[in-house]
Design a protein around this motif. Structure first.
Motif, PDB file in Angstrom:
ATOM      1  N   PRO A  84      -4.007   2.237   4.153  1.00 21.98           N
ATOM      2  CA  PRO A  84      -5.288   2.959   4.232  1.00 21.98           C
ATOM      3  C   PRO A  84      -5.444   3.978   3.113  1.00 21.98           C
ATOM      4  O   PRO A  84      -4.468   4.480   2.555  1.00 21.98           O
ATOM      5  CB  PRO A  84      -5.216   3.651   5.598  1.00 21.98           C
ATOM      6  N   GLY A  85      -6.694   4.294   2.809  1.00 19.76           N
ATOM      7  CA  GLY A  85      -6.959   5.304   1.799  1.00 19.76           C
ATOM      8  C   GLY A  85      -6.601   6.685   2.311  1.00 19.76           C
ATOM      9  O   GLY A  85      -6.562   6.930   3.520  1.00 19.76           O
ATOM     10  N   ASN A  86      -6.323   7.581   1.390  1.00 21.77           N
ATOM     11  CA  ASN A  86      -6.022   8.963   1.779  1.00 21.77           C
ATOM     12  C   ASN A  86      -6.546   9.934   0.733  1.00 21.77           C
ATOM     13  O   ASN A  86      -6.748   9.574  -0.431  1.00 21.77           O
ATOM     14  CB  ASN A  86      -4.518   9.154   1.996  1.00 21.77           C
ATOM     15  N   THR A  87      -6.763  11.140   1.180  1.00 26.96           N
ATOM     16  CA  THR A  87      -7.177  12.219   0.288  1.00 26.96           C
ATOM     17  C   THR A  87      -6.283  13.417   0.550  1.00 26.96           C
ATOM     18  O   THR A  87      -6.131  13.842   1.711  1.00 26.96           O
ATOM     19  CB  THR A  87      -8.653  12.598   0.528  1.00 26.96           C
TER      20      THR A  87
ATOM     21  N   PRO B  10      -7.701   5.373  -3.063  1.00 28.13           N
ATOM     22  CA  PRO B  10      -8.342   4.302  -2.307  1.00 28.13           C
ATOM     23  C   PRO B  10      -7.358   3.387  -1.596  1.00 28.13           C
ATOM     24  O   PRO B  10      -6.144   3.406  -1.855  1.00 28.13           O
ATOM     25  CB  PRO B  10      -9.120   3.520  -3.379  1.00 28.13           C
ATOM     26  N   VAL B  11      -7.911   2.581  -0.705  1.00 31.03           N
ATOM     27  CA  VAL B  11      -7.151   1.562   0.018  1.00 31.03           C
ATOM     28  C   VAL B  11      -6.366   0.700  -0.968  1.00 31.03           C
ATOM     29  O   VAL B  11      -6.864   0.337  -2.033  1.00 31.03           O
ATOM     30  CB  VAL B  11      -8.118   0.671   0.828  1.00 31.03           C
ATOM     31  N   ALA B  12      -5.136   0.387  -0.607  1.00 32.84           N
ATOM     32  CA  ALA B  12      -4.306  -0.506  -1.428  1.00 32.84           C
ATOM     33  C   ALA B  12      -4.132  -1.828  -0.686  1.00 32.84           C
ATOM     34  O   ALA B  12      -3.756  -1.846   0.490  1.00 32.84           O
ATOM     35  CB  ALA B  12      -2.954   0.129  -1.708  1.00 32.84           C
ATOM     36  N   LEU B  13      -4.421  -2.933  -1.368  1.00 35.40           N
ATOM     37  CA  LEU B  13      -4.273  -4.273  -0.802  1.00 35.40           C
ATOM     38  C   LEU B  13      -3.206  -5.031  -1.585  1.00 35.40           C
ATOM     39  O   LEU B  13      -3.256  -5.087  -2.811  1.00 35.40           O
ATOM     40  CB  LEU B  13      -5.596  -5.036  -0.867  1.00 35.40           C
ATOM     41  N   LYS B  14      -2.252  -5.601  -0.870  1.00 34.58           N
ATOM     42  CA  LYS B  14      -1.171  -6.356  -1.501  1.00 34.58           C
ATOM     43  C   LYS B  14      -0.996  -7.689  -0.789  1.00 34.58           C
ATOM     44  O   LYS B  14      -0.879  -7.746   0.431  1.00 34.58           O
ATOM     45  CB  LYS B  14       0.136  -5.556  -1.455  1.00 34.58           C
ATOM     46  N   SER B  15      -0.990  -8.765  -1.573  1.00 32.35           N
ATOM     47  CA  SER B  15      -0.876 -10.102  -0.989  1.00 32.35           C
ATOM     48  C   SER B  15       0.529 -10.344  -0.442  1.00 32.35           C
ATOM     49  O   SER B  15       1.527  -9.950  -1.045  1.00 32.35           O
ATOM     50  CB  SER B  15      -1.200 -11.168  -2.036  1.00 32.35           C
ATOM     51  N   LYS B  16       0.570 -11.022   0.708  1.00 32.49           N
ATOM     52  CA  LYS B  16       1.845 -11.425   1.316  1.00 32.49           C
ATOM     53  C   LYS B  16       2.065 -12.927   1.186  1.00 32.49           C
ATOM     54  O   LYS B  16       3.053 -13.451   1.699  1.00 32.49           O
ATOM     55  CB  LYS B  16       1.872 -11.043   2.801  1.00 32.49           C
ATOM     56  N   SER B  17       1.153 -13.616   0.508  1.00 31.14           N
ATOM     57  CA  SER B  17       1.234 -15.080   0.436  1.00 31.14           C
ATOM     58  C   SER B  17       0.836 -15.582  -0.946  1.00 31.14           C
ATOM     59  O   SER B  17       0.010 -14.970  -1.637  1.00 31.14           O
ATOM     60  CB  SER B  17       0.321 -15.705   1.490  1.00 31.14           C
TER      61      SER B  17
END
Length: 305
Positions: free
Chosen positions: A284-287, A185-192
């Protein structure tokens, strides 16, 4: 030449059909006595078309480790509990059995391999058109001594799986109606420091867990908290994350009254443009290594102080 009377033809066909029915009825019921205590590893779990992926992105994963402890008992290894869990085996008719909370048609029983067909029943009636998942298990001796490989190697997606996912990725990246869940799945990482993000993981089934684990990638959920926002707010909505990592508003997760849809949509898009696009690194997510557009669910809370 005299023609054969019709009544003799019908009689012959009737006798042949009766013999055919008798042969079907005489098919032996599968037995597990001869394979008692042989440990098997599941190496294939595929749909009837031979693929392990559904067009929605759901992946069939071969993961069972089993052995029959008695004619009416099977033990299945639980990764969560790190031990084999016992299940009673109940025979219905023919090759239809119930164990591990599901119905199975036993297609083959041998010391080297087992083949099971997962069955869907409604009101005790088999729905053949929905019963299209097949499981193949090999004995550990067969894997190690005959095939000279490992269960992990045999479980890998096939070339056909890869071609199918490549095709689906191209579809998803060009047509919003062709989106499918990303296996990674999509990976979200904070920059702040003012934004924190956490992915919500569903609780696993205490026995087998694989159904619950699939929810983690089929319906990815993220909780985002924003400090020092322009005002207090709380929104839950879906976004499309395309193959480049761009976020696009899709829909609200809870019903919104028609007169407020336009204004709330404007606010949601503003949250994406002002906060998420600037304060998050988005992968983005990938398969199977193919990046593609997919949908994620966001629960966002903003605090002014």
């Amino acid at each position: 030449m005299k023609s054969t009377p019709l009544h003799l033809i019908f009689l012959t066909l009737f006798l042949l059909s009766c013999n055919y029915v008798r042969k079907i009825s005489d098919d032996p019921i599968p037995t597990f006595t001869a394979v008692k205590n042989i440990k098997y590893s599941e190496v294939k779990r595929r749909f009837g078309n031979g693929l392990s992926f559904h067009e929605t992105g759901f992946q069939l994963q071969p993961e069972w480790e089993v052995y029959f402890s008695a004619e009416d008992s099977i033990k299945i290894f639980s990764p969560e509990r790190q031990k084999y869990m016992p299940y009673r085996i109940f025979h219905s008719h023919k090759a239809l059995f119930h164990f591990a909370r599901d119905w199975f048609r036993v297609k083959h029983v041998g010391k080297d391999s087992l083949v099971l067909q997962a069955m869907v029943l409604e009101s005790r009636v088999v729905k053949e058109e929905l019963s299209n998942i097949y499981m193949t298990l090999y004995s550990k001796d067969y894997i190690e001594k005959e095939l000279k490989t490992t269960a992990e190697e045999l479980r890998k997606p096939t070339h056909d799986d890869s071609l199918f996912i490549k095709y689906r990725a191209i579809q998803a990246n060009t047509d919003p109606d062709s989106l499918f869940a990303a296996r990674n799945p999509v990976a979200l990482k904070s920059k702040s420091k003012i934004l924190t993000v956490n992915k919500v993981n569903p609780s696993a089934d205490p026995y087998l867990g694989y159904i619950s684990r699939s929810e983690e990638y089929l319906y990815p959920v993220y909780k985002i908290h924003i400090n020092k926002a322009y005002q207090d707010f709380q929104y839950s909505f879906q976004v499309i994350v395309d193959h480049n990592g761009k976020m696009i508003f899709k829909d609200f997760l809870v019903a919104v009254m028609p007169e407020f849809v336009e204004s709330k949509t404007k606010v949601a898009k503003g949250i994406i443009d002002v906060y998420l696009k600037n304060l998050l690194d988005v992968t983005p997510g990938n398969t199977l290594g193919y990046p593609h557009s997919s949908v994620i669910n966001l629960h966002i809370k903003g605090k002014k102080e």
